[in-house]
Structure formats: C-alpha cells, structure tokens
Motif scaffolding. Structure first.
Motif, PDB file in Angstrom:
ATOM      1  N   GLU A 136     -56.823  74.588 -32.183  1.00 44.41           N
ATOM      2  CA  GLU A 136     -57.536  73.489 -32.173  1.00 44.41           C
ATOM      3  C   GLU A 136     -57.637  72.895 -30.980  1.00 44.41           C
ATOM      4  OE1 GLU A 136     -55.650  72.459 -35.146  1.00 44.41           O
ATOM      5  OE2 GLU A 136     -56.469  73.283 -37.043  1.00 44.41           O
ATOM      6  N   TYR A 202     -50.879  68.211 -21.134  1.00 45.89           N
ATOM      7  CA  TYR A 202     -51.802  67.576 -22.135  1.00 45.89           C
ATOM      8  C   TYR A 202     -51.648  68.241 -23.316  1.00 45.89           C
ATOM      9  CZ  TYR A 202     -56.185  67.685 -24.495  1.00 45.89           C
ATOM     10  OH  TYR A 202     -57.200  67.621 -25.538  1.00 45.89           O
ATOM     11  N   TRP A 206     -50.908  66.393 -26.799  1.00 47.08           N
ATOM     12  CA  TRP A 206     -51.801  66.269 -27.738  1.00 47.08           C
ATOM     13  C   TRP A 206     -51.080  66.910 -29.260  1.00 47.08           C
ATOM     14  CZ3 TRP A 206     -53.549  70.543 -31.102  1.00 47.08           C
ATOM     15  CH2 TRP A 206     -54.964  70.283 -31.632  1.00 47.08           C
ATOM     16  N   ASN A 209     -49.219  63.930 -30.577  1.00 46.03           N
ATOM     17  CA  ASN A 209     -50.273  63.039 -31.215  1.00 46.03           C
ATOM     18  C   ASN A 209     -50.655  63.550 -32.580  1.00 46.03           C
ATOM     19  OD1 ASN A 209     -50.107  61.234 -29.103  1.00 46.03           O
ATOM     20  ND2 ASN A 209     -52.388  62.088 -28.204  1.00 46.03           N
ATOM     21  N   ARG A 210     -50.728  64.886 -32.753  1.00 42.72           N
ATOM     22  CA  ARG A 210     -51.124  65.274 -34.043  1.00 42.72           C
ATOM     23  C   ARG A 210     -50.120  65.273 -34.981  1.00 42.72           C
ATOM     24  NH1 ARG A 210     -52.856  71.355 -34.497  1.00 42.72           N
ATOM     25  NH2 ARG A 210     -50.524  71.500 -33.843  1.00 42.72           N
ATOM     26  N   LEU A 213     -49.889  61.822 -36.274  1.00 42.65           N
ATOM     27  CA  LEU A 213     -50.943  61.560 -37.152  1.00 42.65           C
ATOM     28  C   LEU A 213     -50.767  62.067 -38.425  1.00 42.65           C
ATOM     29  CD1 LEU A 213     -53.657  59.960 -36.545  1.00 42.65           C
ATOM     30  CD2 LEU A 213     -54.804  62.041 -36.549  1.00 42.65           C
ATOM     31  N   ASN A 217     -50.441  59.972 -42.004  1.00 42.00           N
ATOM     32  CA  ASN A 217     -51.121  60.249 -43.201  1.00 42.00           C
ATOM     33  C   ASN A 217     -49.985  60.727 -44.500  1.00 42.00           C
ATOM     34  OD1 ASN A 217     -53.482  60.228 -42.381  1.00 42.00           O
ATOM     35  ND2 ASN A 217     -53.548  62.250 -41.425  1.00 42.00           N
ATOM     36  N   GLN A 318     -53.986  57.498 -26.373  1.00 41.72           N
ATOM     37  CA  GLN A 318     -54.312  57.802 -27.855  1.00 41.72           C
ATOM     38  C   GLN A 318     -52.797  57.663 -28.572  1.00 41.72           C
ATOM     39  OE1 GLN A 318     -56.022  61.623 -27.760  1.00 41.72           O
ATOM     40  NE2 GLN A 318     -58.061  60.674 -27.016  1.00 41.72           N
ATOM     41  N   SER A 320     -50.541  55.560 -28.163  1.00 40.28           N
ATOM     42  CA  SER A 320     -50.350  54.227 -28.477  1.00 40.28           C
ATOM     43  C   SER A 320     -51.324  53.827 -29.702  1.00 40.28           C
ATOM     44  CB  SER A 320     -50.973  53.231 -27.297  1.00 40.28           C
ATOM     45  OG  SER A 320     -49.796  53.797 -26.330  1.00 40.28           O
ATOM     46  N   ILE A 322     -52.612  55.508 -32.050  1.00 37.01           N
ATOM     47  CA  ILE A 322     -52.055  56.448 -33.325  1.00 37.01           C
ATOM     48  C   ILE A 322     -50.810  55.640 -34.004  1.00 37.01           C
ATOM     49  CG2 ILE A 322     -51.082  58.442 -34.219  1.00 37.01           C
ATOM     50  CD1 ILE A 322     -52.702  60.069 -32.162  1.00 37.01           C
ATOM     51  N   LEU A 323     -49.934  55.064 -32.839  1.00 32.25           N
ATOM     52  CA  LEU A 323     -48.571  54.096 -33.607  1.00 32.25           C
ATOM     53  C   LEU A 323     -49.092  53.155 -33.968  1.00 32.25           C
ATOM     54  CD1 LEU A 323     -46.268  54.837 -30.403  1.00 32.25           C
ATOM     55  CD2 LEU A 323     -45.954  55.592 -32.799  1.00 32.25           C
ATOM     56  N   LEU A 325     -51.365  52.638 -35.893  1.00 37.95           N
ATOM     57  CA  LEU A 325     -51.742  53.032 -37.676  1.00 37.95           C
ATOM     58  C   LEU A 325     -50.590  52.840 -38.272  1.00 37.95           C
ATOM     59  CD1 LEU A 325     -54.052  56.186 -37.051  1.00 37.95           C
ATOM     60  CD2 LEU A 325     -54.786  53.927 -37.514  1.00 37.95           C
ATOM     61  N   PHE A 326     -49.147  52.829 -37.907  1.00 35.06           N
ATOM     62  CA  PHE A 326     -48.065  52.783 -38.713  1.00 35.06           C
ATOM     63  C   PHE A 326     -47.877  51.333 -39.178  1.00 35.06           C
ATOM     64  CE2 PHE A 326     -46.954  56.488 -36.668  1.00 35.06           C
ATOM     65  CZ  PHE A 326     -46.131  57.249 -37.424  1.00 35.06           C
TER      66      PHE A 326
END
Lengths: 389, 463
Positions: A136, A202, A206, A209-210, A213, A217, A318, A320, A322-323, A325-326
């Motif tokens: 993806e 990169y 990525w 990061n995924r 995430l 979730n 990103q 940071s 995403i972190l 969101l915790f």
C-alpha cells in the motif's frame, strides 16, 4: 530488496526501474560493489573501483577534447549580445566538470561507508521488514518511478538539445555527445542512489507508522498490546534515523554540488531564453521549444530531489502525531505508557531530517527559498542585460 | 501531488472512524460543576432536544457558504442529521459540475483573447512595462481562480469529511458540556459586501478609463475578471472562517483546562475559603480536581481531533493559498509601483489610476490581514494547550503522570499552518510580504530608471 513489493503492474514497473538503476550503475562503474547472494552482503571490489575511475576519467577527457557545443549559432548570437552570459556560461562549464569529478571521486572514496549502509539496509529488510506488506505504500513506488522517468527524460532532453541546436554533425561531435551523455548518466545514477536510499528509509518509517497506528487501534478496541512491540518499533526507528544521518553525511557534498549545478543551469537557461526571445526579438520557434523542455525537465528533477527528502521528513513528523493518539486511551498499562513516552521523547529530540554539509535542511521550505533566491539572481542578471542594451 | 497525511495514507482509517466504542459520555446530565465553559454557556444550558433536519448546520457562515455553493466551489451537500452532512444529490452535483465547466470554458476564452489583439483596448499605458505588468496580473488572476476551481473540485470529499468531523466534535462537546459553540461570524458577511463593492468600483473605474467604445469582448473580459477576483477572495474569507471555527473549538478546550491551572485553582480556593469559613473540611478544590482525569482524556481526544481537522483544512487549501498569496503579492507590488510612478511623475497625476491602486491595495491588504490573523490565532491557540497544561502540572501531584503523557508528546511539536510547506502562515507572513514587496519595488524602480535614462539619451547600437 529489489524484489517487487506486490503483483500489480505498478509494483512490477518499480522493480524494473530499480533493477535498471542497479545494472546501469554497474555498467557505468558508479556502483563498485559485488553481491554475494549466499551471505546476502555487498562487497566492495577494488577492480570495479578502478574500472569506474578509468571509464569516467575517459568520459571526462573525451568531453573536454571534443567540445563542439559552444559554436552553435544560437549561443553565438546570445554571447555576441551579452558578454556576461559567455563568462557565466564558461564558469558553469568548469563548475559542472569539477562537480562530476568531485562527485565520482567522493563516491569511490566513501564506498566503504556506502557498503556498510547498504548492507544494513538489506539486513533491516531481511530481518524485520520482510514480514510487513508494503504494497500500500504508493509513494514509494511513485518516487522510484519518478526518479527513473526523470533520469530517462534528462538524457533524452540532453540529446534533443544537442542534436537540435547543432548544425554540424561531425564525427567529433558524435563522440563528444556520446561521452557527454554517458557522463551525465553516470552522475544522475550516482545522485539517484541517494534518492533511492531515502525512498527506502521512507518506506521503513512508513511501515513503523502503520504498525503504531495498528497498535493504537488495538488499544482503543480494548485489546491488550505488549510493550515489547513498541520498544521493538522504537529500536527500528532509532536504527533508521541513524542510517539516514549516515547517509546524509556521506552524500552531502555530492547532493549539494548536484543541486547547485542544476540550479545554476536553470537560471542560466531562463536567462538565455529571455535574452534570445525578448531582447533579441526572436520569434518562438523550434529551438526555443527545445530549450524550454530542457528547463522544465531540469526543474522537475531538481524538485524531485527536494520532494523526496520532504516526504521522509513529513513521515517522521507523522510518527509524533500518531504517538499523540495514545494520549486518550484509558487505563493504559504502566509499561506501555513508559515505552510510548520513550518513543515520544526520542521523536521530539531526534527527527528524520536531511541536513546537508551543516548548511541547510532539505525540505519544501528550503526549496521555496532557493526558488525565490534564483528568481532574484535572474532579475539581477536581467538588469545587467538591460544595461548592456 | 497532495501532501499525504497519515490519515489519508494509513490503511487503518476504517477502524479509526469508530475508535473509542467504550467511551460513553459521562456527563449526560448537566451537573452544577460542569460550568467550566464560560462563553455562551448560558445560551444553551442543556442539550437541545433533537429536532431532526430542521436545525441547519454551519448556520454561522451560511452566507459565504451559499455564495461558494452557487459558484460550484463547494459541494451542495445534503443535511443528513443535525450532526452530519451527506454528499450532494445527483442534480446538485451536476449543477456544480456544469458551473465549473462553464468557468473553464470562459477561462479558455479569456486566455485566448489575452494572447490576441482583441483585448488590446484594455491595455493602454505610457510605458511598455506597465502593460506587461497588467497583463501578467490578469494572467495570474485567471491562474489562481482556475487552480481554486480545480482544487475545490478535487477536494469535495475531504471538505465534506472535515465538515463532518467538525460537526461530530460539536456533538460530543454538546453532549459532554451542553455547550453550543456558535459564534457570530459577522466578519464574513462584511468582507463579502466589501469585496463586491470593491470589485464593482474597480470595474467602473476601468470602464471610465478605457478610451473609445468598449467592445462586448472587453465587457466579458472585465466582468469575468471581477467575478474571478471576487470568488477567489471569497474563498480566502471562507478559509479564514473555517480556521476561526477551529479556533473557537481550540479555545473552548483551552478554557476548560485553564480552570484547572494553579492560578485559577488558587482563586477558587481563596474565594471558597472565605465563603466556607469555619467549615474547613469542605475543600471546593477537590471536587473540581477529581474530574480532571476524565476531563483530560476528553480534552486530549478533542485536541487530537482538532489537530486532524486543522491539518485537513491545511491540506485542502494549501495550493489555493500559495497561488493566492503569490497573486496578491504581485498585485500589491505592481500597485505600489504604480502609485510611486504616479506620485513622482511631474504634473500628470491621474485620479483614476490613484483610485484604482488604492482600491486594489485596500482589498488585498485586508484579505492578507484577515488570513494571516486567522491562521495566527488558530495556531497560537493550538499551541497554547501544552502551555496551559504545564501550569496545571504545578497544581496537582497525583495527576502529574496524566499531564506528562500529553506534555512529553508536545515537546518541540509546534503545529503550523503552512502554504504547501513553503512557509508558515501567521502574523509574521504579513511582515515577510511587506519586506518582499519593498525589495521588488526597489528593483522595479531601478528598471524604470534604466528605461527612463535610455529614452533620455539613447546609447548607439553596439556593432
């Protein structure tokens, strides 16, 4: 590493581009490594370095001895009107040749470090990221394809420019042209190694990061997550940052030189264009079109260099966000909380950025400033031209 | 092409739309202690009973939205419920599509007439440079508007998503605190009227300035030019209004947090102490402070969502903003230059050109000021949350780890509203634009002097 990441057409094309870059670099002698498929490691080969040195020195010599370029009528017209243009042009020629030799020499000189970085990247791929699907990750494919396209376009535009503007088609001209094209191809491939390495980094960031995430979730859905997984991701992230820093420090001079010469070429080309069409009142004709396409492709390639670094930087930022969101997950385990705090602190103090020679960070902001500065220089040059009238 | 945010890029988006199923609103019934919100809290003290579909969303910016909808820049969305908007119906979609098509057709016609002598009558001046300047200005205007239309058409879905996110956030705030976050967006209407008046005035000035009979083509060119300018400006006002909406939400959660800061708590303590003299067992502080863990979770979540909305707005508008800022910069520079030329010219000051320049300068200055102010305010408010939390930190020991959680993730993480990553838009942008205008003004004047000196004593042709 060069295996296609999926079965789609895009992924296959990406794999093909990567292979093309690899074999092209081998043939032109800018990739002095041999691959041992048993140990999965690259080894530096002295013979290949010697081959690359001799080959590229030969190209440079051929270019210098067979230079028929400056006698084209269009250029003569421009130079006749504006002596400054001629001087700047000769400075650019010298700068370009020294850039090529510096770049190749530094590439060979630092090949030990490059070997280490490439081996580490391969290790990362094999040990850690092999298990994650990266199908993806569209930006990866896109940027690899863009780079491939830009190299091909640069060469084509170079050929069109030289063939279209030169009236005399002699043997000497063809030898000069071929060696010039091969030399530029070697330079572009050398620059594309940095580009490709950045794109790979990169993709790994990525993936991290995924995974993060996905963990958020899971936590939000009330599932349990082990803190080791976060520590593992932090470890990977740390490793990637380390690699990116090393990469930037090895390629800094090369990239600065390449970018500078691209920028100078762009300014000069627009300057010549303005002198030719406006000051000398020439109508828009085939020559001008040839000229313009070269400028456009040059700008595209230059911008690609900036965009890829900006992409990696944005991906790092990103992490940071995403972190963050915790933050709003209730009853988080103490251990996980500590791991996340570690990760967040690490991200805030060390970021994925590409710093060249201690001069500047490569991102959109710097690109914009460069564009503005070049525009100003163009204006100053035009004032000189105006003065000459 | 689009700067990929993690929201767009990450595959887990589907699961994130319902990320916190366990969290149910703890304050469904409005309690006395939930008066943390000062602004408007008296206006709607309790959740308004659901009157489905008859409470229009985004009532505050209705006027500007209707203008944008009519011009095809915004989708004519359907309201699903009080807190959700749906995609436009087929007819409305077709309408927007048609309007955009007409705009592009007109644009092509205009560009064609700009490159042919049809429009020559609109360009009259003493000097060649002025005409070229005006010509470039027209071209830039067309480019900006076309880009706006394209970007808007492409971002229809993300615009709707942003609106839905704002509405969801409102719903949650209303459920938790019974607060209605509407505010008067009078400035948007004022700006709309101002833009319309300014454009009409400019057109009238231009028509008076043209010599001879004006051809219909010139009329079309002028009218479309005015419409393009007006709509681009309207879009900028809309973006500012959206930012203002985000600002109000940020401000709300910051206000909530301020209630917990050391200073506020001390005041409360002092006041409470005086009132409850003789009854030392009751500490009014504790009652408030014990809501902190729950509130902080809510606030963190809101903050994350708001940041996401903020980023979404940035991603939707950044190309438009870049081109608008470029266009605006160019217009301001050329108009300043024209003013300079007019003022320094000996004897022949044309009132028409003076008025024209002033009208343009007013319009662009006010738009730039509005944009940079809204961006600056919102950015400041978004970054203020961490500072306020740091003040709460000193207050209570037992909740320090909750605050730590947020603060560790906010170190060196300033948010910024950028123009495609090229530069941050905030109050400093105005200053930067001014300094750039000055630089280019000097260069332009140098060019003019060169031109003048050449006409005064022509240098013999070089041989």
């Amino acid at each position: 590493m060069f295996r296609p990441s999926g079965s789609g057409f895009r992924q296959k094309l990406t794999g093909l581009t990567l292979k093309g870059a690899l074999y092209g670099s081998w043939i032109l002698g800018v990739f002095p490594f041999t691959y041992d498929s048993w140990t999965r490691r690259l080894h530096r080969s002295k013979w290949l370095i010697a081959y690359g040195l001799v080959l590229n020195a030969g190209f440079i010599l051929l270019v210098v001895t067979n230079d028929t370029e400056s006698e084209t009528p269009m250029k003569m017209e421009v130079f006749h009107r504006n002596a400054l243009a001629e001087q700047i042009n000769s400075i650019h020629d010298i700068q370009f040749l020294s850039m090529v030799s510096m770049m190749l020499l530094r590439g060979f000189w630092k090949s030990g470090h490059i070997e280490k970085i490439l081996n580490e990247l391969q290790d990362l791929q094999y040990r850690h990221f092999r298990h994650y699907s990266s199908e993806e990750c569209r930006s990866f494919d896109r940027f690899v394809l863009y780079k491939g396209a830009s190299v091909v376009l640069e060469i084509i535009s170079m050929l069109v420019l030289e063939l279209g503007m030169s009236p005399i088609l002699s043997n000497q001209f063809f030898i000069g042209l071929t060696s010039l094209c091969l030399m530029i191809l070697a330079v572009l491939l050398g620059a594309s190694h940095f580009h490709l390495a950045v794109v790979f980094i990169y993709r790994y960031v990525w993936t991290v990061n995924r995974e993060l995430l996905r963990l958020v979730n899971q936590l939000a859905n009330g599932e349990t997550v082990e803190s080791e997984r976060i520590d593992y991701l932090l470890n990977l992230y740390h490793h990637l940052l380390e690699l990116s820093n090393q990469l930037a420090s090895i390629y800094d001079y090369q990239m600065v030189l390449v970018m500078a010469s691209f920028q100078i070429a762009n300014i000069l080309a627009i300057y010549f264009f303005i002198i030719y069409t406006i000051s000398l009142n020439n109508k828009l004709d085939f020559n001008v079109l040839i000229f313009l396409q070269a400028v456009v492709i040059n700008i595209f390639d230059f911008w690609l260099n900036i965009e890829v670094c900006d992409l990696a930087e944005r991906t790092g930022r990103q992490t940071s966000s995403i972190l963050k969101l915790f933050d709003d997950i209730e009853h988080l385990d103490k251990k996980i909380e500590r791991s996340i705090a570690d990760f967040a602190l690490f991200c805030s103090h060390r970021r994925l950025r590409f710093h060249h020679c201690g001069l500047f960070y490569v991102n959109y902001e710097m690109g914009f400033r460069m564009a503005i500065t070049s525009f100003l220089y163009l204006l100053f040059l035009l004032q000189f031209d105006f003065w000459n009238l | 092409m689009s700067p990929n945010t993690w929201i767009v890029e990450m595959p887990a988006q589907k699961t994130r739309s319902q990320p916190y199923p366990r969290r149910v609103s703890p304050y469904r019934t409005a309690s006395i202690n939930r008066d943390a919100f000062t602004r408007d809290s008296t206006a709607v003290p309790e959740p308004v009973p659901l009157r489905n579909h008859d409470y229009p969303v985004f009532e505050d910016i209705r006027t500007i939205l209707s203008v944008l909808k009519a011009s095809g820049l915004m989708p004519i969305y359907e309201q699903v419920s009080n807190y959700e908007v749906g995609p436009p119906t087929k007819t409305n979609e077709f309408y927007s599509f048609f309007v955009r098509g007409a705009v592009h057709a007109l644009t092509i016609f205009n560009v064609y007439s700009l490159f042919t002598p049809i429009s020559a009558q609109l360009f009259y001046s003493y000097r060649e440079t002025d005409n070229v300047n005006q010509w470039i200005e027209l071209l830039l205007c067309i480019l900006t508007y076309t880009l706006t239309v394209f970007v808007c058409a492409r971002n229809t879905k993300s615009m709707l998503r942003i609106m839905n996110e704002i509405l969801q956030l409102d719903e949650e705030i209303r459920r938790q605190f019974g607060a209605n976050l509407n505010q008067n967006f009078g400035f948007s209407v004022k700006f709309l009227v101002g833009i319309a008046a300014c454009q009409t005035y400019i057109i009238v000035l231009k028509i008076y300035a043209v010599q001879g009979v004006i051809t219909p083509t010139s009329y079309i060119l002028l009218a479309f030019y005015a419409v393009q300018n007006g709509l681009t400006a309207t879009y900028i006002v809309f973006a500012s209004a959206l930012l203002r909406i985000v600002y109000i939400r940020f401000h709300f959660i910051n206000e909530l947090l301020t209630k917990y800061t050391y200073g506020q708590q001390n005041k409360r303590k002092g006041g409470g102490g005086r009132r409850a003299r003789g009854n030392n067992n009751i500490n009014p502080n504790a009652a408030i402070m014990e809501h902190f863990p729950e509130d902080s979770l809510f606030i963190y979540r809101m903050h994350n969502k708001l940041l996401r909305i903020y980023k979404g707005i940035n991603d939707c508008c950044n190309l438009i903003l870049v081109s608008f800022l470029g266009y605006s910069f160019y217009t301001v520079t050329t108009n300043c230059y024209n003013l300079f030329v007019q003022i320094t010219a000996k004897g022949m000051v044309s009132p028409n050109i003076l008025q024209w320049c002033f009208a343009w300068l007013c319009l662009h200055f006010s738009l730039l000021a509005l944009l940079s102010r809204s961006c600056g305010l919102t950015t400041k408010e978004a970054n203020a949350t961490a500072q306020i939390l740091a003040r709460v930190y000193a207050k209570c020991r037992e909740y320090q780890n909750i605050i730590d959680k947020f603060l560790t993730k906010s170190i060196k993480q300033e948010v910024q509203f950028t123009a495609y990553g090229f530069f941050a838009i905030d109050n400093s942008t105005l200053f930067k634009i001014f300094s750039a205008v000055t630089t280019y003004l000097v260069i332009l004047i140098q060019f003019k002097q060169l031109e003048d000196s050449k006409t005064d004593d022509p240098v013999p042709e070089q041989t």
